[in-house]
Structures are given as structure tokens and as C-alpha cells.
Scaffold this motif. Sequence first.
Motif: not given
Length: 265
Positions: A18-19, A31-42, A47-51
Motif C-alpha cells: 500500500v502506498l 507499506y508491505f502486506k502479507d498478502d500474496a497473489t499469483a497468476f494475475n490474481n487468480q 504468507i505470514t510475516g512476508k511483509g
Amino acid sequence: MNIRMNRRRRLYEGKAKVLFEGPEPGTLVQYFKDDATAFNNQKKGTITGKGVLNNRISEYLMTKLNEIGVPTHFMRRLNMREQLIRKVEIIPIEVVVRNVVAGSLAKRLGIPEGTVLPRSIVEFYYKNDQLGDPMVSDEHITAFGWACAPELEEIMSLALRVNDYLSGLFLGIGLKLVDFKLEFGRVWEEDGMMRIILADEISPDNCRLWDVRSNEKMDKDRFRQDLGKVEEAYQEVARRLGIMPEMVTGADVPLDGSIETIGKA
Ligand code: TMP
Ligand code: ASP
């Protein structure tokens, strides 16, 4: 904890970050989130702690790149999940540099993953989620005005410098830099000159990193391909870089990131 965050104006929310408006003109808070997406959001997940890890990893790598003269948007880390960055005008191109065949290149051309490329390859993708970030050539980029020819030349040269530097840095901690994605932006300096600088982030979200001995994947492919131990892989990259030593578990693991511990993850 959120009081300060809520007071800032949210300017943009992406898939992993998030900016917010920054404290001074020409700055932003990333701001770095823990959210992860792949294959263009599909595929979506967390990922806990990724941010927290990506904030630290990107800080570390961008600082090193600044030191060798690659200009970046990174100014300083503010806290566990946020960093102060220079506001740039993002060039809508994802620049992918490849050293070893993997991912979409393996699929598109039917070349086995792991094939070492005779030389590094730079690819461009047009940043557009609706279109699924299609691959484009320098001709498309200049014809449609996303960047002009001298800008593209500068982008290529910066991307290759980043590749040379990061390949060596990662090899030193037992990781092969297979490929990665960069984004660049324009800034206007006080003298009115425009300059291209590295933006976004550099982390296991947008690099492929394989253990040199076992070829084990230590990046977001663990999430994309449901390989398990995703959090552990991000932690191991941070640990080998010598950052976040407090996350090391197990008395048998030295805190110096030495390659003797490779294969543990
Ligand atoms: P690819 O093999 O899927 O084209 O990915 C090449 C590199 O770019 C890989 O390190 C992952 C990274 N990447 C991103 O950071 N964002 C993306 O949206 C995609 C497709 C790839
Ligand atoms: N981040 C991209 C997405 O959400 C793709 C990827 O990294 O695989 O779709």
C-alpha cells in the motif's frame, strides 16, 4: 499502532503493498502486506510475516544498490512494515532479467527449467492487470510512448548492473539468482533534470532464488506451486543475508549467514 497509519492519506493499494502520502512533498510511505497473489490474481493467499521480511530484504538490497551507484527510490525504513521512499512517476513496464530458464520462459518456449542461458536476457511486460501484463518489445514501448528510446537504454543498463551485482551478492550466500522483475520511475531533480531510478521492491516475491547445492526454490514459487514451507523460505533468505538474526531458531545455526548452513531450510 494504527493511529499514525490512519492519519496518512492512502494513495494506492496494490496486491502486496500500500502506498501512503509521505511526511514531506516528493515522498511516499510504502507499506508491505502479507498478502500474496499469483497468476494475475487468480491465486490468493497470505504468507505470514512476508511483509516484515520483504520490507527488510528490500531495504537491504536497495541500500547496497544505492551504494554502488544505482539510484533507487528507497530513503529509509520507518518500522517493521513501512519504508519512506521517493515519489516517482512509474514507467508502466515490468523489466524481467533472466539468467536461468524458469517460469513463463520455460512454458512459452518449451525449454527445460534450469537451463542456464548463454547470456542474460531482458524482457519487458506492459503493466496492465486487465490484460494480464502482456510481453512487449522496445518497439511497442517507444511507439506507445510508455518510455522513450534513451530512457529504455538507461533502464536496460541499470537492469543489467542490478543483475551483475545481485547475482554475485546472492551467490555469496549460496543462492542462484535465476530471474527477477524490476520497476523504474522518473524523478525530477532540483536542477530540473529528469532521472530514471529503481522503484518498487526487490524481494523473494519478485526474484527466483535457488539454493546452489540442492536447487531448492527459496522464493514465491513455493507459494505459486504449493511447495510448502513458504514462510520458512523467505526467512531463510533474510537469515542468509544476515538480516533479522533474531528470527533464527535452533542453537546449531550460526548467526553469520555462512554458507555452511545451506540446505537447512
Ligand atoms: P515469469 O517467469 O512468470 O515471467 O516471471 C519472471 C520473474 O518475474 C520471476 O522472478 C517472478 C517475477 N514476476 C513478478 O515479480 N511479477 C509478476 O507479475 C510476474 C508474472 C513475474
Ligand atoms: N504478482 C502477480 C499476480 O498476482 C504474479 C506473480 O507474481 O506470479 O498475479
